[in-house]
Design an enzyme around this catalytic site. Structure first.
Site, mmCIF file in Angstrom:
data_model
loop_
_atom_site.group_PDB
_atom_site.id
_atom_site.type_symbol
_atom_site.label_atom_id
_atom_site.label_comp_id
_atom_site.label_asym_id
_atom_site.label_seq_id
_atom_site.Cartn_x
_atom_site.Cartn_y
_atom_site.Cartn_z
ATOM 1 N N ARG A 144 0.830 -1.198 0.235
ATOM 2 C CA ARG A 144 0.089 -0.048 -0.095
ATOM 3 C C ARG A 144 0.890 1.286 0.182
ATOM 4 O O ARG A 144 1.931 1.178 0.662
ATOM 5 C CB ARG A 144 -0.925 0.171 1.003
ATOM 6 C CG ARG A 144 -2.039 -1.053 1.379
ATOM 7 C CD ARG A 144 -2.805 -0.816 2.588
ATOM 8 N NE ARG A 144 -3.652 -1.915 2.752
ATOM 9 C CZ ARG A 144 -3.434 -3.166 3.315
ATOM 10 N NH1 ARG A 144 -2.402 -3.238 4.084
ATOM 11 N NH2 ARG A 144 -4.552 -4.097 3.291
ATOM 12 N N ARG A 185 -6.295 6.006 12.090
ATOM 13 C CA ARG A 185 -6.064 7.526 11.865
ATOM 14 C C ARG A 185 -7.210 8.486 12.606
ATOM 15 O O ARG A 185 -8.197 7.724 13.061
ATOM 16 C CB ARG A 185 -5.803 7.886 10.463
ATOM 17 C CG ARG A 185 -7.220 7.565 9.743
ATOM 18 C CD ARG A 185 -7.199 7.803 8.059
ATOM 19 N NE ARG A 185 -8.279 7.296 7.343
ATOM 20 C CZ ARG A 185 -8.543 7.229 6.150
ATOM 21 N NH1 ARG A 185 -7.521 7.704 5.123
ATOM 22 N NH2 ARG A 185 -9.656 6.833 5.680
ATOM 23 N N HIS A 195 -22.740 42.600 -1.079
ATOM 24 C CA HIS A 195 -23.502 43.269 -0.067
ATOM 25 C C HIS A 195 -24.302 42.336 0.683
ATOM 26 O O HIS A 195 -24.469 42.233 1.891
ATOM 27 C CB HIS A 195 -24.349 44.462 -0.580
ATOM 28 C CG HIS A 195 -25.106 45.318 0.452
ATOM 29 N ND1 HIS A 195 -26.263 44.965 0.837
ATOM 30 C CD2 HIS A 195 -24.586 46.249 1.208
ATOM 31 C CE1 HIS A 195 -26.683 45.866 1.726
ATOM 32 N NE2 HIS A 195 -25.733 46.631 2.015
ATOM 33 N N ARG A 232 -15.473 53.804 12.697
ATOM 34 C CA ARG A 232 -14.893 54.594 11.818
ATOM 35 C C ARG A 232 -15.780 55.611 10.908
ATOM 36 O O ARG A 232 -17.010 55.429 10.929
ATOM 37 C CB ARG A 232 -15.016 53.136 10.452
ATOM 38 C CG ARG A 232 -14.284 53.647 9.214
ATOM 39 C CD ARG A 232 -14.301 52.408 8.361
ATOM 40 N NE ARG A 232 -15.573 52.363 7.644
ATOM 41 C CZ ARG A 232 -15.955 51.279 6.937
ATOM 42 N NH1 ARG A 232 -14.836 50.309 6.484
ATOM 43 N NH2 ARG A 232 -17.098 51.046 6.476
ATOM 44 N N GLY A 248 -8.102 46.897 7.382
ATOM 45 C CA GLY A 248 -9.089 46.581 6.742
ATOM 46 C C GLY A 248 -8.837 45.560 5.281
ATOM 47 O O GLY A 248 -8.460 46.214 4.202
ATOM 48 N N ASN A 263 -10.566 43.627 3.392
ATOM 49 C CA ASN A 263 -11.501 43.729 2.296
ATOM 50 C C ASN A 263 -10.917 44.526 1.267
ATOM 51 O O ASN A 263 -10.401 43.987 0.244
ATOM 52 C CB ASN A 263 -12.894 44.136 2.475
ATOM 53 C CG ASN A 263 -13.515 43.016 3.476
ATOM 54 O OD1 ASN A 263 -12.888 41.937 4.077
ATOM 55 N ND2 ASN A 263 -14.752 43.422 4.209
ATOM 56 N N ASP A 264 -10.594 45.744 1.456
ATOM 57 C CA ASP A 264 -10.137 46.626 0.574
ATOM 58 C C ASP A 264 -8.652 46.498 0.152
ATOM 59 O O ASP A 264 -8.126 46.720 -0.707
ATOM 60 C CB ASP A 264 -10.314 48.082 1.188
ATOM 61 C CG ASP A 264 -11.609 48.417 0.792
ATOM 62 O OD1 ASP A 264 -12.627 47.942 0.313
ATOM 63 O OD2 ASP A 264 -11.967 49.889 1.064
ATOM 64 N N TYR A 300 -5.808 42.031 18.276
ATOM 65 C CA TYR A 300 -7.254 41.421 18.234
ATOM 66 C C TYR A 300 -7.628 41.279 16.741
ATOM 67 O O TYR A 300 -7.131 41.714 15.693
ATOM 68 C CB TYR A 300 -8.259 42.294 18.823
ATOM 69 C CG TYR A 300 -8.611 43.770 18.056
ATOM 70 C CD1 TYR A 300 -9.345 43.945 17.012
ATOM 71 C CD2 TYR A 300 -7.795 44.801 18.595
ATOM 72 C CE1 TYR A 300 -9.457 45.164 16.612
ATOM 73 C CE2 TYR A 300 -7.907 46.034 17.757
ATOM 74 C CZ TYR A 300 -8.827 46.081 16.994
ATOM 75 O OH TYR A 300 -9.020 47.293 16.272
#
Lengths: 919, 919
Positions: B115, B368, B486, B664, B812, B814-815, B897
């Site tokens: 195997r 396993r 969104h 923000r 940030g 995302n941007d 954080y």
């Protein structure tokens, strides 16, 4: 900041041993300082010391160093202990040389001028206090010694006024209409002569005496203190005012704007007064050692008899051309001509000087390198080499790279401009001058040009579909868009005159009219635009191409015989000798290639293949490709495009005559190729035999919220590998044709918008496979490279991985700037102004490379790219490739070449040469 | 790559002295290797050694190490010299333990299974060859020794088939319909029994004998070589096939997908055969030591009497539940229960095992860690702590963070799903299940919800104007947009069920109908969506909230008594003990804050103030502000917004009970707030008393080509500082109110989209000034911080300069992902698929942080930021804050954080705890 300060301090200590030298004297042929000590002595002080050393007639004086300025701000506005003692020694030295005493109430009193002097000349700081040392006692002594009561009291009155203003701060307050000292003079003139038009120099000794009394009262009223009578108090007050002015608002704003560190500080220069106002054998003037407008080898400037320096620039009396001094003050003039020769020989550059003649004797008060036009710079440099004043390297450095394109631009006749009516203004986007009949549509513009009309294309904005019209037009005027808009970009590449973003221009496509400056222009009416100044005129103004364009590009023999042309060619030859950094061009057609080569381009740094898709009926095949629903249909349409592309590439390779060509694969989002109006969609539908709704649907499907960040660049060819395949085939088949015809070729295939190494890997596999296939099918061999644009930040920070697959990187700094800053150049118009006003952008980052931000990403990419592939070829093909300071940055970064539009090639070559010589 | 390889080689040499150990044996309680040696022995080999060491019944065998695989590929597919000798020793060891001889034609021949076994189990590689060692001579010996002619020839036939297939490559060719061996069997059955439905185990010894002959002919025909009779040749062929399969296409694709380096290589395991097919006292099975679906503490699995391992999974015979072994094979079952206990105690985790019973004796063939659902994981971990098998740290690590949100999602009843008709599918954007009446418009949805209806909002896409409707709805279904659209973003933040981008759903706003799955649904008809699976059903399906949500957020006492709830609370307490990395939440309302706190959030990492501008009539004041032509009018409108903002912030501060709140300032482009349809514009015009054309003009003026890169973020407040001023005032006045009421506050004011230090400096000046003014006016003191988002690459590479003005950075991402990659998440739908299929994006970079690219920019920013301000507070507030692998990255980066939507808080806390414990 703290670090720099500490470094400077310790350097100062080290240099000076235990007791720091704060005062550097000059006079009588000797000087503590010299011209190289600008950081310590400021520009003015260093040059006064230098002029003294080389034996020029400079009134003695001393400089208080910039270190005192630093000390002043580090120690709550106090001075180092030993300063006063050193200043006393400085004054004593002046007294010894002049034979006068500072504050002498008996004999001729030593009077001094106090001036600021930063490393670079800096507006906003305290400028000058003259005649310092006068008080009620010394004024009498001066009157007696000169036997000129009026002169003495005139000096005293001027001194109180200047000192009161700039040192004591007796200035106009909010709500007041006039300067307070002027107010007092006006009132006095009114009550004494009932005539306020009488000029100050007509006032008598008694008038000035009375004014001195009134000025003193004004100072007392405003400041609460009497005007200082002690010359030493006056001197320390003036020095304090100079240091204080280093931190005033205007100076701070200026420094921020030009990136001058606050730690530099200013020096203070104290110099013995000489008087140009003692009579008809005296005078003052300013001059350039050569003509800064056209470069002629002649003294150029202005002077006034019986006047102090300020009078020349104040504009109360009209000064005379400096050559008139030959008659008025012949001896001093001869002396000035000698000084001129000495200065040019010594400084190896054209100087801008100030001088005063006192009783027939010439005194030099300042010298500095003169500002000049591009034409003047070219001639200066060429002439000075011929005169053996300078060598060719210095000549290269004397030409300001950022002005070189002035030499290439056609110009309006100055007389025509005076008669013309300016109707609007916008951004100077393509330098030069153009007049033409306005057309608001590319097709009509092209048609009119075909009929032989001179045409100006006027659009709200331009797009690739306007290309025909732009090619046909003399110039382009848009009412929207910045210096990096499509119009500006194409205009610069083509060398077209362009004014863009002229918001005062109202365009009505429907009525085919343009409103500007209160007038309405119809299609076919004439407008004229000056793309160097950004101005728009009504009517037609005559223009002429520059001698350089005529000679180089149009091979005009007459132009080639002009001095300007020959100087230019000479300059470019010197550049070639100096530089290691290559200059390539961004060009899409054989014509552009030829122009760029005439300007000395070493090859193509960027061919945008998409521009080729707009010509003639290719756009139909392109649209068919985009509208295809499956790979088979797409391949069918691509097959139609292949022969066109191959022919284009063949033309370009041929024009290049063996120079390398970097060819970028398809980059823009597909929707740019589709028609967006209903009528155009209908027309296309009819051509392709599909329903208009189908086309509309596909256009909507391709719509993107942020097309700049959308399905474009290599993303297209990842989705549709057959596009890359067709383009590679066209490139390599054209190369094969060339080889068969004995034309050398060096294609460099460039994959756009790579952010992931795997993107490039996939594209590279296709390109290499196609190359192998073409070589086999055509039975030829040729060398080629495959590389990528670095134009998204991820590409920069993973350049080590990307370099595994890239034989070259080309920095696409337009897009890299957009993504690094998160700023769309098409949309920045709404905040660009406030960003420049607020000193956020030192320059438009799309015009001059943001070296701190975008440049840092480039540094990372270069280091990582070389880490993987030591000899990776590096270039830049953004618009920045034609911007001098960006070119310097690229040189320092160790790039192999910069690439720019054909008409910027000379600018880039000059900038590259200068960067190389600066090392 | 080359480097890694070299390192591995030298390590191998070092470990082994001059003659490298390539073969590791196990058997009879002793083993050369152990469970920690997976890199060298592969997972299977290491665990076989480990099981042997702890006394479990494992048939003896040996592992050929992964180093041989590396050698194999580095040396043109050859083996190290000493390998054969070491294999001989391995076989000898097995012979000694078993008492059989390999290739023995007299007594019982030793047969082996071969195997593959990589470090991690890897599909696409060669799996298993059983019964190796059989040939024409040994088959007879086997028949004799077992007195079972049929069994012996069945083994031989199976062996030739397996070996021929996987080692010799006798497989289906393009154009063939069946596997060639199967074809031979079918033909034989047809000609012999005229019945191809007869199953293989019904074939007689003679049948198998004939088939062996035919198989051998097939092999000869296909390969040109006779089937190898020599057991050693067979063994070396099988080992070569395992190594060869490491580089087959499927394995390469799999490795690329999961980032497994090719240098790891695979091991080969050779193990003595035991036979589950010798009769009714034998069998084979697979089992989990506990129930992997619900976590119950019971053996869970399947078995078959008189069968080899493949028979259990092949599906020809239906296996029985493993508990039935208690009756069928009681002694072996008892043994298996013992083994289960030993394994769990030893491995401290639930195991997934394979076993065979030969003549009543149990043999273990594999163990396993078992895969499990989130619910099972939670219960496993909690139970095993109670049983003192593991400590709490191990329990934390046993819960897969990326599955934890399964526990929070409401679910459809399985029976309901079976009955329901699936009509479409889309992206699983908000986990959970929701049924409701569909509404195609936010207002109508909200109105229906007000009437008590269960509502599903169905839109092509959503925008901030749909917020009311989204709040009111049970779930959201869109036909366009990705997991970061969104709709998806808001859904996750609110914990709403959401399926987005369901392209099979056709929405007609005009007719108010939805077409899907061939059916048309009208407004008010029911649809049901499963946001975990991304499926859409027609009609209504019943759902229930999870016990955890009910208990934590809704404070439901019954739910709190459930075991699942208590296990979850226990897990979260452990997480709190483990972690240093804080978890905050992205929340805009007091309700969201409360939810997040219930989940254990330590404060707010991101409040988006703009969401607050859409509520009620605020939008009118907002629009008035945008339409203002000058500062005065703008200030007037802002004054109307101030009390609303102040009230919002007060509510949030109060809900936080002293926890910090990062707020923000206004971020999105202004046009997002304006109405875009003619009717809405008319309505607004009437309200504001201006002409509709005026509004239309302003909307057009604000249009941007790439709004993502346009006039937004701090750029707005640079142009209009009065916006920042109003927002700062609202924040600080709310803070002052709190202080007066004895509520602790920690506002952290965050400036968005900073790329230049000077931007932040200008904003900071305003904020500090307003803070001072408010404190003075209200006569209170409070602490606050001012910081910035790092969300454009320039901000990251100039973080040293920016940190001069920032007390904290919040990434940030995302941007930052959009700008670093140059990819708009709203537009990536068109190429995301091809990018994932082509292994360019290992994951959607907006779902899981691109650690190589975006992460590199974050590293640069952290280093530079700390260089300037050692204790700068660092956080992340992009959607990635809730993604486990991104959280691990943030932990390693040393952030203070992460912040994520309220419903992701538990996931982030678990991931953070695991990252901390991993160190």
């Amino acid at each position: 900041m703290a670090k720099k300060k500490a470094a400077k301090k310790s350097a100062a200590k080290k240099a000076s041993g235990n007791s720091t030298k704060y005062v550097y004297t000059w006079g009588d042929g000797k000087a503590d300082g010299n011209g190289s000590m600008k950081p310590l002595l400021g520009g003015k002080g260093a040059n006064l010391a230098e002029m003294t050393r080389i034996g020029l007639p400079v009134p003695p004086g001393f400089t208080i160093t910039t270190e005192v300025c630093t000390y002043f701000y580090d120690n709550k506005r106090t001075y180092p202990k030993s300063l006063h003692q050193q200043m006393e020694a400085g004054i004593a030295n002046m007294e010894k040389i002049m034979g006068y005493k500072f504050g002498d109430a008996e004999g001729f009193p030593l009077l001094v001028a106090v001036r600021s002097g930063a490393r670079d000349s800096m507006p906003g700081m305290m400028d000058t206090v003259l005649n310092l040392g006068l008080n009620d006692a010394t004024v009498a002594a001066l009157a007696k010694a000169t036997d000129n009561e009026r002169f003495a009291w005139d000096c005293y009155r001027r001194f109180i006024q200047m000192y009161g203003d700039v040192v004591l701060g007796v200035q106009k307050r909010p709500g007041e209409d006039h300067e307070p000292f002027e107010e007092v003079i006006e009132a006095y003139k009114h009550e004494t002569y009932s005539n306020k038009d009488i000029i100050d120099s007509e006032l008598t000794a008694e008038d000035n005496q009375e004014l001195v009394a009134r000025f003193k009262k004004l100072v007392k009223d405003r400041t609460g203190h009497s005007f200082p009578e002690s010359p030493w108090e006056q001197l320390e007050g003036a020095a304090g005012a100079v240091f204080g002015s280093w931190m005033n608002d205007r100076a701070i704003v200026y420094r921020r704007k030009y990136g001058i560190p606050a730690e530099w500080g200013t020096a203070v220069n104290v110099q013995a007064m000489v008087f140009g106002n003692t009579g008809e054998n005296s005078g003052s003037g300013v001059a350039f050692t050569r003509n800064p407008a056209n470069g002629d080898n002649e003294l150029y400037g202005e002077f006034l008899v019986n006047a102090q320096g300020e009078d020349v620039v104040a504009g109360v009396r009209t000064p005379f051309p400096v050559v008139d001094m030959a008659k008025a003050l012949p001896a001093a003039y001869k002396e000035l001509l000698k000084v001129r020769k000495i200065l040019e020989k010594h400084y190896k550059d054209v100087q801008d000087v100030e001088f005063t003649i006192q009783d027939g004797k010439l005194f030099m008060l300042q010298t500095r390198n003169g500002k000049r036009t591009a034409a003047a710079a070219l001639k200066f440099a060429a002439d000075m080499v011929k005169e053996k004043l300078i060598d060719w390297k210095k000549a290269v450095q004397l030409n300001p790279a950022d002005q070189l394109d002035q030499l290439l631009a056609p110009v309006f006749d100055a007389a025509e401009v005076k008669k013309a009516k300016q109707v609007a203004s916008g951004l100077p986007a393509g330098p030069g001058a153009a007049s033409g009949k306005i057309y608001l549509n590319a097709d009509r513009a092209a048609a009119a040009a075909d009929k032989g009309e001179k045409v100006l294309l006027v659009r709200v904005e331009t797009s690739p579909e306007d290309l025909r019209g732009m090619i046909a037009a003399e110039g382009i005027l848009t009412s929207r868009g910045g210096v990096s808009s499509h119009a500006a970009l194409v205009a610069r590449q083509m060398g077209k005159v362009c004014v863009c973003g002229a918001s005062g221009v109202e365009i009505d496509y429907h009525k085919k009219t343009v409103k500007a400056g209160g007038k309405t222009f119809k299609e076919g009416d004439f407008l004229s635009i000056d793309g160097t100044a950004g101005t728009v005129y009504g009517g037609e103004l005559k223009t002429a191409p520059s001698e350089i364009i005529a000679g180089l590009v149009k091979n005009n023999k007459a132009a080639q015989k002009t001095e300007k042309f020959q100087d230019f060619v000479q300059l470019m030859e010197w550049c070639a000798k100096a530089t290691k950094l290559g200059v390539r061009t961004n060009a899409d057609t054989p014509e552009q290639v030829k122009t760029a080569i005439a300007f000395g381009a070493e090859g193509i740094g960027l061919t945008r293949t998409e521009h080729m898709f707009f010509e003639g009926d290719r756009i139909d095949a392109m649209r068919e490709m985009i509208l295809a629903e499956n790979e088979d249909d797409r391949r069918k349409a691509l097959k139609k495009l292949l022969p066109h592309q191959r022919k284009d590439f063949f033309g370009i390779f041929k024009a290049l005559e063996g120079r390398p060509a970097t060819i970028r694969l398809l980059d823009p989002p597909l929707h740019e190729f589709l028609p967006h109006t209903k009528d155009q969609q209908k027309e296309l539908a009819a051509k392709l035999g599909v329903k208009p709704a189908e086309i509309q649907r596909r256009v909507e499907e391709l719509h993107e919220f942020n097309p700049m960040l959308g399905h474009r660049g290599c993303r297209l060819a990842i989705s549709y590998p057959e596009i890359a395949e067709m383009q590679a085939q066209a490139i390599f088949e054209a190369a094969a044709q060339c080889v068969k015809k004995g034309i050398e070729v060096h294609p460099e295939v460039m994959v756009p918008l790579v952010g992931y190494a795997r993107e490039l890997q996939l594209q590279t596999e296709i390109i290499h496979r196609v190359a192998k296939e073409v070589m086999k099918a055509k039975d030829v061999k040729f060398k080629y490279l495959v590389g990528t644009m670095i134009e998204v930040p991820r590409g920069a920070v993973t350049a080590d991985e990307i370099a595994e697959h890239a034989q070259f990187f080309s920095f696409g700094t337009n897009d890299l700037t957009q993504t690094a800053l998160g700023v769309s150049r098409d949309d920045m118009g709404s905040f660009l102004n406030s960003y420049q006003e607020n000193d956020i952008y030192p320059q438009n980052p799309f015009a001059s490379l943001d070296q701190t931000g975008v440049g840092e990403l480039m540094k990372i990419a270069v280091a990582k790219g070389k880490g993987t592939r030591r000899n990776i070829k590096l270039g830049i093909c953004g618009e920045h490739g034609g911007d001098p300071s960006s070119v310097t940055f690229c040189h320092e970064l160790g790039l192999n070449y910069v690439s720019c539009s054909p008409y910027r090639v000379p600018v880039a070559r000059l900038a590259a040469a200068q960067a190389a010589l600066a090392k």
